[in-house]
Design a protein around this motif. Structure first.
Motif, short mmCIF file in Angstrom:
data_model
loop_
_atom_site.label_atom_id
_atom_site.label_comp_id
_atom_site.label_asym_id
_atom_site.label_seq_id
_atom_site.Cartn_x
_atom_site.Cartn_y
_atom_site.Cartn_z
N ASP A 12 0.81 -1.22 0.00
CA ASP A 12 0.00 0.00 0.00
C ASP A 12 0.84 1.27 0.00
O ASP A 12 0.31 2.36 -0.11
CB ASP A 12 -1.04 0.01 1.12
CG ASP A 12 -0.45 0.03 2.51
OD1 ASP A 12 0.79 -0.05 2.66
OD2 ASP A 12 -1.23 0.11 3.48
N GLU A 15 0.53 0.89 -4.02
CA GLU A 15 -0.85 0.68 -4.49
C GLU A 15 -1.76 1.48 -3.56
O GLU A 15 -2.28 0.97 -2.58
CB GLU A 15 -1.18 -0.81 -4.48
CG GLU A 15 -0.28 -1.58 -5.43
CD GLU A 15 -0.38 -3.08 -5.24
OE1 GLU A 15 -0.83 -3.74 -6.17
OE2 GLU A 15 -0.01 -3.57 -4.16
N ARG A 16 -1.94 2.75 -3.87
CA ARG A 16 -2.58 3.70 -2.97
C ARG A 16 -4.10 3.71 -3.06
O ARG A 16 -4.77 4.14 -2.13
CB ARG A 16 -2.05 5.10 -3.24
CG ARG A 16 -0.55 5.22 -3.35
CD ARG A 16 0.13 5.16 -2.05
NE ARG A 16 -0.17 6.34 -1.26
CZ ARG A 16 0.37 6.57 -0.08
NH1 ARG A 16 1.24 5.73 0.42
NH2 ARG A 16 0.05 7.63 0.60
N PHE A 45 -4.28 -2.71 5.31
CA PHE A 45 -3.94 -2.22 3.98
C PHE A 45 -4.77 -0.98 3.71
O PHE A 45 -5.99 -1.03 3.77
CB PHE A 45 -4.25 -3.30 2.94
CG PHE A 45 -3.46 -3.17 1.68
CD1 PHE A 45 -3.82 -2.26 0.71
CD2 PHE A 45 -2.36 -3.97 1.44
CE1 PHE A 45 -3.11 -2.13 -0.45
CE2 PHE A 45 -1.63 -3.86 0.28
CZ PHE A 45 -2.00 -2.94 -0.67
N ARG A 46 -4.12 0.15 3.44
CA ARG A 46 -4.83 1.43 3.27
C ARG A 46 -4.97 1.74 1.79
O ARG A 46 -3.97 1.82 1.08
CB ARG A 46 -4.06 2.54 3.95
CG ARG A 46 -4.02 2.38 5.45
CD ARG A 46 -3.25 3.47 6.12
NE ARG A 46 -3.71 4.78 5.70
CZ ARG A 46 -2.89 5.79 5.43
NH1 ARG A 46 -1.60 5.66 5.52
NH2 ARG A 46 -3.39 6.96 5.07
N VAL A 47 -6.20 1.93 1.33
CA VAL A 47 -6.46 2.33 -0.06
C VAL A 47 -7.60 3.33 -0.11
O VAL A 47 -8.52 3.28 0.70
CB VAL A 47 -6.80 1.12 -0.98
CG1 VAL A 47 -5.60 0.22 -1.18
CG2 VAL A 47 -7.97 0.33 -0.45
N ARG A 86 -4.88 9.61 -0.85
CA ARG A 86 -6.15 8.88 -0.78
C ARG A 86 -7.33 9.79 -0.46
O ARG A 86 -8.30 9.37 0.15
CB ARG A 86 -6.06 7.75 0.24
CG ARG A 86 -4.95 6.78 -0.03
CD ARG A 86 -4.83 5.76 1.10
NE ARG A 86 -3.68 4.91 0.94
CZ ARG A 86 -2.49 5.14 1.50
NH1 ARG A 86 -2.32 6.19 2.28
NH2 ARG A 86 -1.49 4.32 1.31
#
Length: 178
Positions: A12, A15-16, A45-47, A86
């Motif tokens: 992450d 892969e934002r 996991f931050r998205v 994000r």
């Protein structure tokens, strides 16, 4: 990943964001996608969520999803900064003004609180809002029926236990897809 089939995210820091709606699919209506997304978020996991109108007919922004980005300035750098941090949200094609915070921390951020989280949502759109759901850790923890084109919603999540959690808002507009 918005094509039918499995997907995985691995880093992450790179892969934002993740596409949850496109001109082809509404991934949030696919239980296997939602389960995987909630599993990733639950593991920390931050998205951010974005939508794309990749309808392959060379009409970007028409006939598909869109991404709202909270940029500090209307420049390439400002928009990329919003994606990197994000500060984005996905829509099914509508253009709402949507602002979501948890304990005064804007969407896409992390916050440590020593009390019950304060959730705040502002939504305004040309289409009336049917309902708003606030999700914590993949479960709806608050839902409100609206019927108006504008909503200011403030709520204290007194049932939140200490630990790591994630929140997001799901807004349903009258006469439109989820």
């Amino acid at each position: 990943h918005h094509h039918p089939g499995p997907f995985d995210l691995t880093n992450d820091s790179l892969e934002r964001n993740i596409e949850i709606f496109s001109g082809w699919w509404n991934c949030m209506e696919k239980p296997e996608f939602v389960t995987k997304l909630h599993d990733l978020l639950g593991r920390g996991f931050r998205v951010g969520f974005f939508g794309g109108s990749d309808n392959h007919v060379r009409t970007p922004g028409i006939g598909g999803a869109l991404t709202g980005a909270w940029a500090t300035e209307n420049t390439r750098e400002g928009i990329f900064d919003a994606f990197w941090n994000r500060r984005v949200f996905a829509t099914t094609g509508l253009r709402p003004d949507l602002r979501f915070t948890v304990s005064d921390c804007f969407m896409g951020s992390e916050v440590i609180v020593n009390e019950s989280p304060q959730v705040s949502l502002y939504v305004q759109c040309d289409s009336p809002i049917q309902k708003v759901e606030i999700l914590r850790d993949g479960e709806v923890v608050n839902s409100v029926e609206v019927g108006e084109p504008e909503l200011q919603f403030d709520w204290t999540d007194n049932s939140c236990l200490p630990g790591n959690h994630y929140y997001y808002a799901h807004v349903v507009f009258e006469g439109h897809e989820s």
